[in-house]
Design a protein around this motif. Structure first.
Motif, PDB file in Angstrom:
ATOM      1  N   SER A 132       9.139  15.122   1.013  1.00 15.74           N
ATOM      2  CA  SER A 132       9.080  16.353   0.320  1.00 15.74           C
ATOM      3  C   SER A 132       7.485  16.794  -0.359  1.00 15.74           C
ATOM      4  O   SER A 132       7.719  17.706  -0.770  1.00 15.74           O
ATOM      5  CB  SER A 132       9.603  15.295  -1.448  1.00 15.74           C
ATOM      6  N   LYS A 133       6.682  15.692   0.135  1.00 16.54           N
ATOM      7  CA  LYS A 133       5.436  16.719   0.381  1.00 16.54           C
ATOM      8  C   LYS A 133       4.529  17.540   1.034  1.00 16.54           C
ATOM      9  O   LYS A 133       3.444  17.756   0.748  1.00 16.54           O
ATOM     10  CB  LYS A 133       4.382  15.142  -0.360  1.00 16.54           C
ATOM     11  N   LEU A 134       5.226  17.828   1.982  1.00 19.16           N
ATOM     12  CA  LEU A 134       3.892  19.166   2.935  1.00 19.16           C
ATOM     13  C   LEU A 134       5.495  20.484   2.676  1.00 19.16           C
ATOM     14  O   LEU A 134       7.024  20.080   3.479  1.00 19.16           O
ATOM     15  CB  LEU A 134       4.515  18.271   3.814  1.00 19.16           C
ATOM     16  N   LYS A 150       0.841  -1.210   0.371  1.00 17.69           N
ATOM     17  CA  LYS A 150       0.318   0.399  -0.209  1.00 17.69           C
ATOM     18  C   LYS A 150       1.035   1.535   0.169  1.00 17.69           C
ATOM     19  O   LYS A 150       0.827   2.107  -0.723  1.00 17.69           O
ATOM     20  CB  LYS A 150      -0.900   0.264   1.186  1.00 17.69           C
ATOM     21  N   GLU A 151       1.653   1.675   0.939  1.00 16.48           N
ATOM     22  CA  GLU A 151       2.558   2.065   0.815  1.00 16.48           C
ATOM     23  C   GLU A 151       3.691   2.503   0.142  1.00 16.48           C
ATOM     24  O   GLU A 151       3.345   3.814  -0.776  1.00 16.48           O
ATOM     25  CB  GLU A 151       3.847   2.482   1.809  1.00 16.48           C
ATOM     26  N   LEU A 152       4.020   1.691  -0.959  1.00 20.90           N
ATOM     27  CA  LEU A 152       4.858   2.061  -2.221  1.00 20.90           C
ATOM     28  C   LEU A 152       4.080   1.895  -2.959  1.00 20.90           C
ATOM     29  O   LEU A 152       4.291   2.767  -4.151  1.00 20.90           O
ATOM     30  CB  LEU A 152       5.177   0.507  -2.359  1.00 20.90           C
ATOM     31  N   GLU A 156       1.500   3.629  -3.201  1.00 22.10           N
ATOM     32  CA  GLU A 156       0.816   5.502  -2.914  1.00 22.10           C
ATOM     33  C   GLU A 156       2.293   6.704  -3.453  1.00 22.10           C
ATOM     34  O   GLU A 156       1.568   7.300  -3.816  1.00 22.10           O
ATOM     35  CB  GLU A 156       0.763   5.612  -1.062  1.00 22.10           C
ATOM     36  N   ASN A 157       3.540   6.111  -3.040  1.00 21.89           N
ATOM     37  CA  ASN A 157       3.977   6.659  -3.384  1.00 21.89           C
ATOM     38  C   ASN A 157       4.824   6.663  -5.522  1.00 21.89           C
ATOM     39  O   ASN A 157       5.117   8.029  -5.453  1.00 21.89           O
ATOM     40  CB  ASN A 157       5.796   6.302  -3.178  1.00 21.89           C
ATOM     41  N   SER A 158       4.257   5.211  -5.525  1.00 17.34           N
ATOM     42  CA  SER A 158       4.720   5.848  -6.791  1.00 17.34           C
ATOM     43  C   SER A 158       3.213   6.574  -7.331  1.00 17.34           C
ATOM     44  O   SER A 158       3.488   6.925  -8.870  1.00 17.34           O
ATOM     45  CB  SER A 158       4.002   4.323  -7.799  1.00 17.34           C
ATOM     46  N   MET A 173      -1.696  11.562  -1.833  1.00 17.81           N
ATOM     47  CA  MET A 173      -1.189  10.546  -0.691  1.00 17.81           C
ATOM     48  C   MET A 173      -1.090  10.092   0.272  1.00 17.81           C
ATOM     49  O   MET A 173      -1.638  10.450   1.793  1.00 17.81           O
ATOM     50  CB  MET A 173      -1.164   9.259  -1.796  1.00 17.81           C
ATOM     51  N   GLY A 174       0.654  10.256   0.139  1.00 17.49           N
ATOM     52  CA  GLY A 174       1.716  10.517   1.678  1.00 17.49           C
ATOM     53  C   GLY A 174       1.426  11.965   2.157  1.00 17.49           C
ATOM     54  O   GLY A 174       1.677  12.828   1.037  1.00 17.49           O
ATOM     55  N   PHE A 175       1.799  11.759   3.083  1.00 16.24           N
ATOM     56  CA  PHE A 175       2.823  13.260   3.488  1.00 16.24           C
ATOM     57  C   PHE A 175       3.064  13.520   5.320  1.00 16.24           C
ATOM     58  O   PHE A 175       3.603  14.682   5.188  1.00 16.24           O
ATOM     59  CB  PHE A 175       0.662  14.050   3.899  1.00 16.24           C
ATOM     60  N   GLU A 222       6.935   9.136   6.222  1.00 15.35           N
ATOM     61  CA  GLU A 222       6.948   7.925   7.304  1.00 15.35           C
ATOM     62  C   GLU A 222       7.385   6.603   6.641  1.00 15.35           C
ATOM     63  O   GLU A 222       8.227   6.015   7.630  1.00 15.35           O
ATOM     64  CB  GLU A 222       6.170   7.791   8.409  1.00 15.35           C
ATOM     65  N   ALA A 223       6.430   6.317   5.768  1.00 18.07           N
ATOM     66  CA  ALA A 223       6.928   5.438   5.221  1.00 18.07           C
ATOM     67  C   ALA A 223       7.844   5.009   5.518  1.00 18.07           C
ATOM     68  O   ALA A 223       8.617   3.175   5.641  1.00 18.07           O
ATOM     69  CB  ALA A 223       5.784   4.553   3.907  1.00 18.07           C
ATOM     70  N   LEU A 224       8.532   4.830   4.275  1.00 13.73           N
ATOM     71  CA  LEU A 224      10.171   3.905   4.279  1.00 13.73           C
ATOM     72  C   LEU A 224      10.603   4.340   5.049  1.00 13.73           C
ATOM     73  O   LEU A 224      11.781   2.772   5.916  1.00 13.73           O
ATOM     74  CB  LEU A 224      10.729   4.800   3.083  1.00 13.73           C
TER      75      LEU A 224
END
Ligand code: ADP
Ligand code: MG
Length: 323
Positions: A71-73, A21-23, A25-27, A85-87, A90-92
Protein backbone atom coordinates in the motif's frame (compact mmCIF):
# COMPACT_ATOMS: atom_id res chain seq x y z
CA UNK A 1 3.60 -22.46 -1.39
CA UNK A 2 5.11 -21.97 -4.79
CA UNK A 3 8.81 -22.46 -5.28
CA UNK A 4 9.10 -18.80 -6.26
CA UNK A 5 7.75 -17.71 -2.90
CA UNK A 6 10.18 -19.95 -1.09
CA UNK A 7 13.14 -18.64 -3.04
CA UNK A 8 12.16 -15.04 -2.46
CA UNK A 9 11.60 -15.82 1.21
CA UNK A 10 15.07 -17.31 1.43
CA UNK A 11 16.52 -13.93 0.71
CA UNK A 12 14.64 -12.04 3.38
CA UNK A 13 13.66 -14.50 6.07
CA UNK A 14 16.73 -16.17 7.48
CA UNK A 15 15.72 -16.56 11.09
CA UNK A 16 13.15 -15.40 13.68
CA UNK A 17 14.90 -12.02 13.96
CA UNK A 18 14.21 -11.36 10.26
CA UNK A 19 10.49 -11.89 10.88
CA UNK A 20 10.54 -9.63 13.93
CA UNK A 21 12.30 -6.91 11.93
CA UNK A 22 9.73 -6.98 9.12
CA UNK A 23 6.77 -7.03 11.52
CA UNK A 24 8.17 -4.17 13.60
CA UNK A 25 8.77 -2.11 10.47
CA UNK A 26 5.17 -2.67 9.43
CA UNK A 27 3.93 -1.59 12.86
CA UNK A 28 6.09 1.53 12.70
CA UNK A 29 4.78 2.31 9.20
CA UNK A 30 1.26 1.93 10.62
CA UNK A 31 2.01 4.71 13.11
CA UNK A 32 2.07 2.48 16.20
CA UNK A 33 3.06 4.03 19.52
CA UNK A 34 3.17 0.73 21.38
CA UNK A 35 4.40 -2.66 20.18
CA UNK A 36 4.33 -5.89 22.18
CA UNK A 37 6.41 -8.83 21.02
CA UNK A 38 6.00 -12.40 22.28
CA UNK A 39 8.30 -15.27 21.40
CA UNK A 40 8.35 -18.96 22.21
CA UNK A 41 11.52 -21.00 21.83
CA UNK A 42 13.57 -18.14 20.39
CA UNK A 43 10.76 -17.38 17.96
CA UNK A 44 10.93 -20.77 16.24
CA UNK A 45 7.60 -21.87 17.74
CA UNK A 46 5.83 -18.53 17.96
CA UNK A 47 6.37 -14.90 17.07
CA UNK A 48 3.54 -12.54 17.96
CA UNK A 49 3.61 -8.80 17.33
CA UNK A 50 0.73 -6.65 18.56
CA UNK A 51 0.54 -2.94 17.72
CA UNK A 52 -1.83 -0.02 18.23
CA UNK A 53 -1.33 1.32 14.71
CA UNK A 54 -3.85 2.28 12.05
CA UNK A 55 -5.01 -1.29 11.41
CA UNK A 56 -6.02 -2.85 8.09
CA UNK A 57 -9.41 -2.59 6.40
CA UNK A 58 -11.17 -5.99 6.12
CA UNK A 59 -11.08 -5.78 2.32
CA UNK A 60 -7.30 -5.33 2.38
CA UNK A 61 -6.45 -8.17 4.78
CA UNK A 62 -6.00 -10.84 2.12
CA UNK A 63 -4.15 -8.39 -0.10
CA UNK A 64 -1.49 -7.95 2.57
CA UNK A 65 -0.18 -11.43 1.71
CA UNK A 66 0.08 -11.01 -2.02
CA UNK A 67 3.48 -10.22 -3.40
CA UNK A 68 4.18 -6.62 -4.37
CA UNK A 69 0.69 -5.53 -3.34
CA UNK A 70 2.14 -2.95 -1.01
CA UNK A 71 0.00 0.00 0.00
CA UNK A 72 3.09 2.16 0.22
CA UNK A 73 4.30 2.67 -3.35
CA UNK A 74 2.36 4.71 -5.84
CA UNK A 75 4.78 4.71 -8.76
CA UNK A 76 8.21 3.31 -9.54
CA UNK A 77 9.52 6.80 -8.82
CA UNK A 78 8.57 6.34 -5.19
CA UNK A 79 11.38 3.84 -4.81
CA UNK A 80 13.70 6.84 -4.69
CA UNK A 81 11.82 8.82 -2.11
CA UNK A 82 10.87 6.18 0.33
CA UNK A 83 9.33 7.64 3.44
CA UNK A 84 8.30 4.33 4.96
CA UNK A 85 10.35 1.41 6.29
CA UNK A 86 8.67 -1.09 3.96
CA UNK A 87 8.09 -0.54 0.29
CA UNK A 88 8.52 -3.78 -1.59
CA UNK A 89 5.37 -5.52 -0.45
CA UNK A 90 7.30 -8.75 -0.03
CA UNK A 91 7.63 -9.32 3.66
CA UNK A 92 4.26 -10.81 4.55
CA UNK A 93 4.17 -12.86 1.35
CA UNK A 94 7.62 -14.22 2.16
CA UNK A 95 6.80 -14.97 5.79
CA UNK A 96 3.59 -16.69 4.71
CA UNK A 97 5.71 -18.97 2.52
CA UNK A 98 7.68 -20.30 5.50
CA UNK A 99 5.36 -20.08 8.51
CA UNK A 100 1.75 -20.32 9.63
CA UNK A 101 0.24 -16.89 10.02
CA UNK A 102 -2.78 -15.51 11.81
CA UNK A 103 -3.44 -11.85 11.04
CA UNK A 104 -6.02 -9.94 13.05
CA UNK A 105 -6.67 -6.28 12.59
CA UNK A 106 -9.11 -3.50 13.26
CA UNK A 107 -9.00 0.13 12.15
CA UNK A 108 -9.81 2.80 14.71
CA UNK A 109 -13.07 3.75 13.00
CA UNK A 110 -14.41 0.23 12.50
CA UNK A 111 -16.81 -1.26 15.04
CA UNK A 112 -15.23 -4.67 14.67
CA UNK A 113 -12.15 -6.20 13.13
CA UNK A 114 -11.32 -9.10 10.91
CA UNK A 115 -9.07 -12.17 10.93
CA UNK A 116 -7.42 -14.26 8.22
CA UNK A 117 -5.11 -17.23 8.48
CA UNK A 118 -2.49 -18.18 5.96
CA UNK A 119 -1.17 -21.74 6.12
CA UNK A 120 1.21 -23.07 3.53
CA UNK A 121 0.25 -20.25 1.20
CA UNK A 122 -3.47 -21.08 1.46
CA UNK A 123 -5.56 -18.16 2.68
CA UNK A 124 -8.61 -18.73 4.88
CA UNK A 125 -11.85 -16.83 4.42
CA UNK A 126 -11.93 -13.69 6.57
CA UNK A 127 -13.74 -13.98 9.90
CA UNK A 128 -14.91 -11.27 12.27
CA UNK A 129 -12.52 -10.50 15.11
CA UNK A 130 -13.26 -8.51 18.24
CA UNK A 131 -9.94 -7.19 19.42
CA UNK A 132 -8.83 -3.68 20.19
CA UNK A 133 -7.84 -1.42 17.32
CA UNK A 134 -4.49 -2.11 15.74
CA UNK A 135 -2.89 -5.22 14.30
CA UNK A 136 -2.01 -8.57 15.85
CA UNK A 137 0.11 -10.91 13.80
CA UNK A 138 1.20 -14.40 14.82
CA UNK A 139 3.75 -16.56 13.04
CA UNK A 140 3.91 -20.16 14.18
CA UNK A 141 6.34 -22.96 13.31
CA UNK A 142 8.79 -20.97 11.26
CA UNK A 143 10.37 -23.07 8.48
CA UNK A 144 8.03 -26.03 9.24
CA UNK A 145 8.03 -26.65 5.47
CA UNK A 146 11.69 -25.83 4.79
CA UNK A 147 13.66 -28.40 6.81
CA UNK A 148 17.06 -27.31 5.48
CA UNK A 149 16.57 -23.77 6.71
CA UNK A 150 15.25 -24.99 10.05
CA UNK A 151 18.41 -27.04 10.42
CA UNK A 152 20.51 -23.89 10.07
CA UNK A 153 18.86 -22.19 13.02
CA UNK A 154 21.11 -21.86 16.06
CA UNK A 155 20.28 -22.43 19.72
CA UNK A 156 17.26 -20.75 21.30
CA UNK A 157 19.60 -18.38 23.16
CA UNK A 158 21.37 -17.37 19.96
CA UNK A 159 18.13 -16.77 18.05
CA UNK A 160 16.77 -14.75 20.96
CA UNK A 161 20.01 -12.75 20.94
CA UNK A 162 19.46 -11.85 17.28
CA UNK A 163 15.91 -10.73 18.06
CA UNK A 164 17.20 -8.58 20.94
CA UNK A 165 19.70 -6.94 18.61
CA UNK A 166 16.93 -6.21 16.07
CA UNK A 167 14.76 -4.69 18.81
CA UNK A 168 17.71 -2.63 20.06
CA UNK A 169 18.37 -1.13 16.62
CA UNK A 170 14.74 -0.24 16.03
CA UNK A 171 14.39 1.18 19.55
CA UNK A 172 17.38 3.45 19.02
CA UNK A 173 15.94 4.71 15.75
CA UNK A 174 12.48 5.28 17.29
CA UNK A 175 12.83 6.51 20.89
CA UNK A 176 9.17 7.55 21.10
CA UNK A 177 7.97 3.93 20.84
CA UNK A 178 7.00 1.82 23.81
CA UNK A 179 8.22 -1.71 23.08
CA UNK A 180 8.00 -4.86 25.14
CA UNK A 181 9.59 -8.23 24.42
CA UNK A 182 8.58 -11.45 26.14
CA UNK A 183 10.27 -14.79 25.74
CA UNK A 184 8.50 -17.94 26.94
CA UNK A 185 6.20 -15.62 28.93
CA UNK A 186 9.15 -13.99 30.67
CA UNK A 187 9.68 -10.27 30.23
CA UNK A 188 12.99 -9.59 28.47
CA UNK A 189 12.59 -5.88 27.62
CA UNK A 190 10.16 -3.22 28.71
CA UNK A 191 11.35 -0.16 26.84
CA UNK A 192 9.23 2.87 27.73
CA UNK A 193 8.63 5.69 25.30
CA UNK A 194 11.35 8.24 25.93
CA UNK A 195 11.92 11.81 24.89
CA UNK A 196 15.27 11.18 23.31
CA UNK A 197 18.07 8.87 22.39
CA UNK A 198 20.23 9.26 25.50
CA UNK A 199 17.68 7.54 27.75
CA UNK A 200 17.52 4.70 25.27
CA UNK A 201 21.30 4.41 25.26
CA UNK A 202 21.34 4.31 29.06
CA UNK A 203 18.74 1.58 29.04
CA UNK A 204 20.58 -0.69 26.65
CA UNK A 205 24.20 0.15 27.44
CA UNK A 206 24.20 1.45 31.05
CA UNK A 207 24.26 4.97 32.51
CA UNK A 208 28.05 4.91 32.34
CA UNK A 209 27.90 5.13 28.57
CA UNK A 210 25.19 7.80 28.69
CA UNK A 211 27.29 9.97 30.99
CA UNK A 212 30.23 9.80 28.60
CA UNK A 213 28.30 10.94 25.51
CA UNK A 214 29.06 13.98 23.38
CA UNK A 215 26.37 15.17 21.02
CA UNK A 216 27.44 15.67 17.42
CA UNK A 217 25.77 17.71 14.71
CA UNK A 218 27.28 18.70 11.40
CA UNK A 219 24.64 21.43 11.00
CA UNK A 220 22.06 22.16 8.33
CA UNK A 221 22.91 21.07 4.84
CA UNK A 222 21.83 18.66 2.15
CA UNK A 223 23.65 15.97 4.08
CA UNK A 224 23.68 16.01 7.83
CA UNK A 225 25.17 13.92 10.60
CA UNK A 226 23.68 13.97 14.11
CA UNK A 227 23.89 11.64 17.08
CA UNK A 228 26.36 10.84 19.84
CA UNK A 229 29.88 9.63 20.35
CA UNK A 230 31.34 8.59 23.70
CA UNK A 231 34.47 9.85 25.37
CA UNK A 232 37.37 7.55 24.44
CA UNK A 233 37.94 6.93 28.17
CA UNK A 234 34.62 5.08 28.26
CA UNK A 235 36.00 1.59 27.82
CA UNK A 236 33.61 -1.17 26.83
CA UNK A 237 36.34 -3.75 26.35
CA UNK A 238 36.32 -5.08 22.83
CA UNK A 239 32.59 -4.79 22.31
CA UNK A 240 31.51 -2.72 19.37
CA UNK A 241 28.98 -0.04 20.26
CA UNK A 242 28.69 1.37 16.78
CA UNK A 243 25.20 1.97 15.48
CA UNK A 244 24.68 3.56 12.09
CA UNK A 245 21.39 4.87 10.71
CA UNK A 246 20.54 6.53 7.45
CA UNK A 247 17.22 8.34 7.14
CA UNK A 248 15.99 6.51 10.24
CA UNK A 249 17.01 3.08 9.06
CA UNK A 250 19.75 0.94 10.63
CA UNK A 251 22.44 -0.11 8.19
CA UNK A 252 25.87 -1.72 8.14
CA UNK A 253 28.66 0.00 6.30
CA UNK A 254 32.40 -0.56 6.50
CA UNK A 255 33.30 2.83 5.17
CA UNK A 256 31.24 4.83 7.69
CA UNK A 257 32.39 2.57 10.54
CA UNK A 258 35.96 3.15 9.39
CA UNK A 259 35.44 6.93 9.36
CA UNK A 260 34.17 6.74 12.95
CA UNK A 261 37.08 4.59 14.07
CA UNK A 262 39.61 6.80 12.25
CA UNK A 263 38.36 9.93 14.04
CA UNK A 264 39.38 8.32 17.32
CA UNK A 265 42.85 7.41 16.08
CA UNK A 266 45.42 7.74 18.84
CA UNK A 267 42.76 8.14 21.54
CA UNK A 268 41.83 4.52 22.12
CA UNK A 269 43.77 1.63 23.59
CA UNK A 270 44.74 -0.78 20.89
CA UNK A 271 42.03 -3.24 19.91
CA UNK A 272 39.27 -1.02 21.32
CA UNK A 273 36.39 0.41 19.34
CA UNK A 274 35.07 3.95 19.21
CA UNK A 275 31.52 4.25 20.55
CA UNK A 276 29.12 6.03 18.24
CA UNK A 277 25.44 6.35 17.47
CA UNK A 278 25.43 8.06 14.10
CA UNK A 279 22.37 9.30 12.25
CA UNK A 280 22.84 10.39 8.66
CA UNK A 281 20.17 12.40 6.87
CA UNK A 282 20.67 12.27 3.14
CA UNK A 283 18.39 13.24 0.24
CA UNK A 284 16.57 10.00 -0.66
CA UNK A 285 17.74 10.19 -4.27
CA UNK A 286 21.35 10.07 -3.10
CA UNK A 287 21.08 6.80 -1.25
CA UNK A 288 19.88 3.47 -2.55
CA UNK A 289 18.36 1.28 0.17
CA UNK A 290 17.19 -1.23 -2.38
CA UNK A 291 20.53 -3.02 -2.73
CA UNK A 292 19.69 -5.94 -0.50
CA UNK A 293 16.33 -7.54 0.38
CA UNK A 294 16.76 -6.92 4.10
CA UNK A 295 17.61 -3.27 3.41
CA UNK A 296 20.53 -3.50 5.83
CA UNK A 297 23.05 -2.47 3.21
CA UNK A 298 22.83 0.79 1.34
CA UNK A 299 24.71 2.43 -1.47
CA UNK A 300 25.61 6.10 -1.33
CA UNK A 301 26.00 8.15 -4.45
CA UNK A 302 28.71 10.25 -2.84
CA UNK A 303 30.63 7.85 -0.70
CA UNK A 304 33.72 9.96 -0.12
CA UNK A 305 31.68 13.02 0.82
CA UNK A 306 29.93 10.99 3.49
CA UNK A 307 33.22 9.58 4.72
CA UNK A 308 34.65 13.06 5.23
CA UNK A 309 31.42 14.41 6.73
CA UNK A 310 31.54 11.69 9.40
CA UNK A 311 35.25 12.05 10.03
CA UNK A 312 35.39 15.83 10.19
CA UNK A 313 32.26 16.19 12.33
CA UNK A 314 33.54 13.72 14.91
CA UNK A 315 37.12 15.03 14.89
CA UNK A 316 35.84 18.56 15.44
CA UNK A 317 33.73 17.45 18.36
CA UNK A 318 36.63 15.60 19.97
CA UNK A 319 38.88 18.64 19.49
CA UNK A 320 36.30 20.76 21.31
CA UNK A 321 36.81 18.47 24.30
CA UNK A 322 40.58 18.94 23.88
CA UNK A 323 40.96 15.34 22.81
P1 ADP B 1 5.41 -3.44 2.70
O1 ADP B 1 5.68 -3.13 4.14
O2 ADP B 1 6.67 -3.45 1.89
O3 ADP B 1 4.31 -2.60 2.11
P2 ADP B 1 4.56 -6.01 3.72
O4 ADP B 1 4.49 -7.35 3.07
O5 ADP B 1 5.50 -5.86 4.87
O6 ADP B 1 4.88 -4.96 2.59
O7 ADP B 1 3.09 -5.62 4.19
C1 ADP B 1 2.05 -5.63 3.23
C2 ADP B 1 0.96 -4.63 3.56
O8 ADP B 1 0.21 -5.08 4.70
C3 ADP B 1 1.47 -3.25 3.96
O9 ADP B 1 1.71 -2.44 2.82
C4 ADP B 1 0.34 -2.72 4.82
O10 ADP B 1 -0.67 -2.17 4.02
C5 ADP B 1 -0.24 -3.99 5.47
N1 ADP B 1 0.25 -4.18 6.86
C6 ADP B 1 1.14 -5.11 7.27
N2 ADP B 1 1.35 -5.04 8.60
C7 ADP B 1 0.59 -4.02 9.06
C8 ADP B 1 0.37 -3.43 10.36
N3 ADP B 1 1.01 -3.88 11.45
N4 ADP B 1 -0.51 -2.41 10.43
C9 ADP B 1 -1.15 -1.94 9.34
N5 ADP B 1 -0.98 -2.45 8.09
C10 ADP B 1 -0.12 -3.48 7.94
MG1 MG C 1 6.81 -4.25 5.43
Amino acid sequence: PEVVTKIAAGEVIERPASVVKELLENSIDAGATRIDIDLDAGGTELIRVVDDGCGIEPDDLALAFSQHATSKLETADDLFRIGTMGFRGEALASIAGVGQITLQSRTREAASGCEVKCDGGALSDPRPWNGSSGTRLEVRHLFYNVPVRKKFLKSVATELGHVCETVTRLSLAHPHLHITLRHNNRLVYDIPASAGLTDRIALFFTGEVRDALYEIDSGEGPMRLTGYIADPKCDRGNSKLQYLFVNGRWFRDRSVAHALQESFRGLLMSGRYAIGFLFLTIPPDKVDVNVHPTKSEVRFQENSLIYSLVRSTIKHRLLKENL
